[in-house]
Design a protein around this motif. Structure first.
Motif, PDB file in Angstrom:
ATOM      1  N   LYS A 308     -10.809  -1.615 -10.163  1.00  0.00           N
ATOM      2  CA  LYS A 308     -11.302  -2.725  -9.335  1.00  0.00           C
ATOM      3  C   LYS A 308     -10.194  -3.730  -9.044  1.00  0.00           C
ATOM      4  O   LYS A 308     -10.091  -4.280  -7.940  1.00  0.00           O
ATOM      5  N   ASN A 311      -8.100  -2.474  -6.192  1.00  0.00           N
ATOM      6  CA  ASN A 311      -8.731  -2.737  -4.894  1.00  0.00           C
ATOM      7  C   ASN A 311      -8.629  -4.211  -4.515  1.00  0.00           C
ATOM      8  O   ASN A 311      -8.351  -4.550  -3.357  1.00  0.00           O
ATOM      9  N   ASP A 312      -8.886  -5.090  -5.481  1.00  0.00           N
ATOM     10  CA  ASP A 312      -8.864  -6.526  -5.195  1.00  0.00           C
ATOM     11  C   ASP A 312      -7.450  -7.012  -4.869  1.00  0.00           C
ATOM     12  O   ASP A 312      -7.267  -7.918  -4.040  1.00  0.00           O
ATOM     13  N   HIS A 316      -8.548  -1.859  -0.252  1.00  0.00           N
ATOM     14  CA  HIS A 316      -9.241  -0.598  -0.455  1.00  0.00           C
ATOM     15  C   HIS A 316      -8.453   0.602   0.059  1.00  0.00           C
ATOM     16  O   HIS A 316      -8.607   1.709  -0.471  1.00  0.00           O
ATOM     17  N   ASP A 317      -7.603   0.400   1.073  1.00  0.00           N
ATOM     18  CA  ASP A 317      -6.775   1.515   1.535  1.00  0.00           C
ATOM     19  C   ASP A 317      -5.826   1.956   0.439  1.00  0.00           C
ATOM     20  O   ASP A 317      -5.614   3.158   0.223  1.00  0.00           O
ATOM     21  N   GLY A 319      -6.392   1.479  -2.736  1.00  0.00           N
ATOM     22  CA  GLY A 319      -7.247   2.107  -3.743  1.00  0.00           C
ATOM     23  C   GLY A 319      -7.546   3.549  -3.402  1.00  0.00           C
ATOM     24  O   GLY A 319      -7.548   4.424  -4.290  1.00  0.00           O
ATOM     25  N   ASP A 320      -7.796   3.838  -2.120  1.00  0.00           N
ATOM     26  CA  ASP A 320      -8.039   5.220  -1.708  1.00  0.00           C
ATOM     27  C   ASP A 320      -6.809   6.092  -1.945  1.00  0.00           C
ATOM     28  O   ASP A 320      -6.926   7.249  -2.368  1.00  0.00           O
ATOM     29  N   GLU A 346     -14.250   5.731  -9.414  1.00  0.00           N
ATOM     30  CA  GLU A 346     -12.967   6.094 -10.014  1.00  0.00           C
ATOM     31  C   GLU A 346     -13.147   6.961 -11.253  1.00  0.00           C
ATOM     32  O   GLU A 346     -12.243   7.080 -12.076  1.00  0.00           O
ATOM     33  N   SER A 378       2.378   1.145  -1.918  1.00  0.00           N
ATOM     34  CA  SER A 378       1.433   0.366  -1.114  1.00  0.00           C
ATOM     35  C   SER A 378       2.234  -0.671  -0.353  1.00  0.00           C
ATOM     36  O   SER A 378       2.548  -1.735  -0.876  1.00  0.00           O
TER      37      SER A 378
END
Length: 425
Positions: A308, A311-312, A316-317, A319-320, A346, A378
């Motif tokens: 989480k 993602n934060d 979310h990209d 995270g994917d 996850e 990222s």
């Protein structure tokens, strides 16, 4: 023209057959409806009698009525005020899906029906016809055309009798006529398709190779029938793909659909791993096989630590992308040792085939070590993640649910005792 099944079929005179199919369809519609109406009648009668029996068992004593004012009543069974709670009626409605109402004389005093605001909506008085046939004649009745609040219902009324046998009220069950009509249409649709297919088959009898076409149609029907029930391991024989005509095209399309549905139903689109449905079914099959030949089997659940936060922090990209890269490592390490499935979010399920607990724990530690070393890009930043695992070996007569529960408990231990580790006992 030799390759066109459609043109070959047009050579036949099928209008009489189509007319026959239409007649049969209309007859079937009437038979279906009559059958379903009779089933509804029986089901609603059973509900009325069940409600009557429940009150008899739960509340001993005689029925009595308390007149409040005008047409307002309270209905008692012994010392219990039946009109004080709708719980029994609500429970029956939840079980059967029908509306229930209790009447004192011809006035409703308790109901499951609600208005557009969700408030209880007493129905007032029944029609004079119902009052005369049920209350006055003291007979239970079924009606297929009752109108309540501008909607059509099927209704079943069961008189409630005093000790001396006189009627003072009714139990009533209402079922939407519209829902039954829809059920008739849904039930009739397969029949309509069968009639259409039968018409085609009868027409093809007049040509020299009709039997071959019938065999191919039936083969495709079985294949698609298995596919519609979620069985994706069926095979379509080569004979159903020859000669080159519309049926062979349907067969090839069916094979493509089989592969697409298998990917859609059994694979996770993001990670390209097997999904939970596949994992659950495969685990149960492995346990069944292990119970026969005694092969070792271990089950593990893994979870990406602080996902989480990834993602934060990165979006979310990112995270994917973490899920994709981690899944690639998991799949590599599980190759030839069992399988891995995305269990949700996850979380991942690992099933080791013919591996004991020590070997399974070793594989998970190797997997974890590679994940620790990963640097996932990222933008201009690198993301580093770890995982936690809970693993258990299968024991004699262990069920899938028991193994999953144990693995999940050990995963919880791994998460609460520092994460980034494998807990195997």
């Amino acid at each position: 023209m030799k390759k066109s099944l459609k043109l070959k079929m047009l050579l036949l005179t099928i209008l009489p057959l189509l007319f026959l199919a239409l007649v049969m369809l209309l007859v079937s519609f009437r038979c279906f409806r009559n059958t379903m109406v009779e089933e509804a009648r029986t089901d609603m009668s059973n509900q009325c009698h069940l409600l009557e029996q429940m009150f008899e068992r739960m509340y001993p004593g005689e029925y009595r009525i308390e007149v409040l004012d005008g047409d307002n009543y309270r209905l008692y069974k012994g010392d219990y005020d039946i009109t004080s709670s709708e719980d029994i009626l609500d429970n029956l409605k939840e079980s059967y899906g029908d509306e229930l109402t209790i009447y004192c004389r011809d006035t409703s005093v308790l109901t499951t029906m609600t208005d557009e605001n969700g408030e209880r909506a007493l129905l007032g008085k029944v029609s004079p016809i119902v009052s005369a046939e049920v209350l006055d004649q003291e007979e239970e009745r079924f009606y297929s055309d009752v109108t309540l609040e501008k909607e059509k219902y099927f209704a079943y009324y069961l008189p409630i009798l005093w000790e001396d046998g006189t009627c003072f009220g009714m139990f009533a069950v209402y079922r939407s006529a519209e829902s039954l009509q829809k059920s008739v249409y849904r039930a009739l649709l397969p029949v309509a398709l069968v009639y259409l297919l039968a018409t085609m088959m009868i027409g093809l009898i007049s040509i020299s190779y009709s039997q071959q076409i019938v065999v191919r149609i039936r083969g495709l029907q079985r294949f698609l029938g298995a596919l519609s029930k979620g069985r994706f391991d069926g095979e379509l024989s080569h004979k159903y793909l020859q000669p080159e005509d519309e049926l062979s095209e349907l067969g090839r399309s069916s094979l493509l659909m089989q592969d697409s549905l298998r990917r859609l139903v059994e694979c996770d689109a993001l990670t390209e791993l097997n999904n939970r449905r596949y994992g659950d079914n495969r685990l149960k099959k492995i346990l069944d096989d292990a119970g026969i030949d005694g092969a070792d089997c271990c089950v593990a659940i893994g979870d990406i630590d602080f996902f989480k936060k990834v993602n934060d922090t990165y979006g979310h990209d990112a995270g994917d992308e973490v899920l994709r890269q981690v899944s690639r490592v998991l799949k590599k390490h599980m190759a030839g040792k069992g399988f891995v499935a995305r269990w949700g979010g996850e979380e991942f399920l690992f099933v080791f085939e013919k591996q004991d607990l020590q070997a399974s724990v070793h594989i998970l530690w190797e997997m974890l070590e590679e994940i620790r070393q990963m640097a996932i890009q990222s933008g201009t930043q690198e993301i580093h993640v770890t995982m936690s695992y809970g693993v258990t070996g299968a024991w004699k007569k262990a069920t899938a649910d028991e193994l999953l529960k144990t693995a999940d408990e050990r995963l919880y231990t791994a998460k609460t005792s520092g994460r980034n580790q494998v807990v195997g006992e």
